[in-house]
Structure formats: C-alpha cells, structure tokens
Motif scaffolding. Structure first.
Motif, PDB file in Angstrom:
ATOM      1  N   PHE A 143       0.865  -1.177   0.000  1.00 21.61           N
ATOM      2  CA  PHE A 143       0.000   0.000   0.000  1.00 21.61           C
ATOM      3  C   PHE A 143       0.900   1.224   0.000  1.00 21.61           C
ATOM      4  N   SER A 144       0.509   2.248  -0.774  1.00 20.00           N
ATOM      5  CA  SER A 144       1.335   3.452  -0.856  1.00 20.00           C
ATOM      6  C   SER A 144       0.465   4.670  -1.129  1.00 20.00           C
ATOM      7  N   ASP A 145       1.092   5.832  -1.109  1.00 20.41           N
ATOM      8  CA  ASP A 145       0.437   7.112  -1.347  1.00 20.41           C
ATOM      9  C   ASP A 145      -0.599   7.406  -0.260  1.00 20.41           C
ATOM     10  N   PRO A 146      -0.119   7.650   0.977  1.00 26.71           N
ATOM     11  CA  PRO A 146      -1.047   7.905   2.083  1.00 26.71           C
ATOM     12  C   PRO A 146      -1.815   9.212   1.920  1.00 26.71           C
ATOM     13  N   SER A 147      -2.986   9.263   2.534  1.00 25.81           N
ATOM     14  CA  SER A 147      -3.829  10.459   2.527  1.00 25.81           C
ATOM     15  C   SER A 147      -4.676  10.443   3.798  1.00 25.81           C
ATOM     16  N   PRO A 148      -5.355  11.537   4.124  1.00 23.54           N
ATOM     17  CA  PRO A 148      -6.219  11.531   5.311  1.00 23.54           C
ATOM     18  C   PRO A 148      -7.306  10.445   5.262  1.00 23.54           C
ATOM     19  N   GLN A 149      -7.652   9.984   4.070  1.00 22.50           N
ATOM     20  CA  GLN A 149      -8.652   8.923   3.920  1.00 22.50           C
ATOM     21  C   GLN A 149      -8.029   7.537   3.805  1.00 22.50           C
ATOM     22  N   GLY A 150      -6.719   7.436   3.832  1.00 24.80           N
ATOM     23  CA  GLY A 150      -6.033   6.156   3.706  1.00 24.80           C
ATOM     24  C   GLY A 150      -5.254   6.072   2.407  1.00 24.80           C
ATOM     25  N   TYR A 151      -4.672   4.912   2.163  1.00 20.66           N
ATOM     26  CA  TYR A 151      -3.828   4.735   0.979  1.00 20.66           C
ATOM     27  C   TYR A 151      -4.630   4.864  -0.306  1.00 20.66           C
ATOM     28  N   ARG A 152      -3.991   5.488  -1.302  1.00 19.26           N
ATOM     29  CA  ARG A 152      -4.631   5.662  -2.603  1.00 19.26           C
ATOM     30  C   ARG A 152      -4.175   4.635  -3.622  1.00 19.26           C
ATOM     31  N   ALA A 153      -3.140   3.848  -3.305  1.00 18.78           N
ATOM     32  CA  ALA A 153      -2.637   2.856  -4.262  1.00 18.78           C
ATOM     33  C   ALA A 153      -2.273   1.573  -3.532  1.00 18.78           C
TER      34      ALA A 153
END
Length: 181
Positions: A143-153
């Motif tokens: 899992f990668s590309d963290p964000s406030p909503q969780g991983y995007r990839a």
C-alpha cells in the motif's frame, strides 16, 4: 477516564513476556506474539532487500520499538520497519510515527484482522509504504500514497511473484523465499 498519554505510558512500562509485544489498538492495550519462527527467513530476506533501497539517513530494523500515532491515538510495534535514524536520538520510550518511511507486518492467526484493517487505516494516513505479508493467505500487499482517507494505491501478489515497491524505495521485492512461511 484514561487519556491516550496515560495508556501510552502504561504500554511503555509493561514488562511483556519474551516473544510478546504490547500495542495500543482501539483504545485498548493488546498483547500479541511476535511472528512465528517460520517467518524468520521471509523477514530476513525483506529486511536485506529494503536495506539496499532505504532512503538516505533511514535504517531498516525489526528491533522492538513502539511508534506513536497521536492523531489516531494508537501506538504500534511493527514487525519490520524503515525509519529515519534521527528518531533514536530521543530519551522517549516511544518514537514518532512520522519518521517511518515503510512498515511491514507479518500476519498471524491472532493479528491478521488488525494488520489488514486497523493498521491499514492508521498507517494509511502517515506511512509512505505499508507491506502486509499475509502468511495465511500466501500473498504480500503493498500500500502506498497515504492520505487523510487512507492509501490511494495498492498492489497484491502471490508469494513467488516479484512485488513492485514505489518511492521512496523504487524497487522490486523478490518474494520467492516467502513461500516457506
């Protein structure tokens, strides 16, 4: 009412039995075993491969360290991690999760749900790369590309298939030895 700081201090001061770790999960102190011996070779292989590609100033370790995720009021002791070495210049008994560049968790029967759900959600807001080595499922997820909503990839492969790991590692993990887990 117990605060996050009180619970974190309690976890830090616990004298867990050999082979166990204490974490703060969903406002509860959870004691669980470290990975089974059959995970040793896959963990060693993963550590060696990541050490070669770790960002400058970061180290790869399985040393038992509790990382604090203050915003989520959680504290985890990952099975394997890559972290900025500067985090160890502190007198604190826990480390700031913001220093992590990668976390790898090796599932067990007792931790599988937490690794796939709870930790995925929390890591997904802070840690650049999260690897779930699903011993029971025979697969590894990145899992990668963290964000406030969780991983995007994310990408999942079966053991034996190379796993691409994005920046800051930009490498491919050989998962052949994972078949032994």
């Amino acid at each position: 009412m117990t605060t996050f700081e009180d619970a974190l201090r309690t976890v830090e001061e616990m004298d867990t039995p050999d082979g166990y770790k204490a974490e703060l999960i969903r406002a509860k102190i959870v004691v669980s075993p470290w990975p089974e011996p059959r995970a040793f070779l896959p963990m060693k292989s993963l550590r060696e491969q990541l050490e070669q590609r770790a960002p400058q100033g970061h180290t790869t370790s399985a040393f038992p360290v509790l990382f604090s995720f203050r915003a989520a009021e959680r504290a985890y002791g990952p099975n394997l991690y890559v972290v900025d070495e500067a985090v160890f210049d502190s007198d604190s008994r826990h480390a700031d999760a913001a220093a992590l560049s990668l976390v790898a968790e090796f599932t067990s029967v007792s931790t599988r749900d937490v690794d796939w759900e709870e930790k995925l959600q929390v890591y997904g807001q802070v840690v650049p790369v999260y690897l779930v080595v699903d011993v029971q499922g025979g697969e590894i997820a990145c899992f990668s590309d963290p964000s406030p909503q969780g991983y995007r990839a994310h990408k999942t492969v079966s053991f034996g298939t190379p796993l691409p790991v994005p920046a800051p590692f930009d490498c491919e993990i050989d998962t052949t030895v994972f078949k032994t887990a």
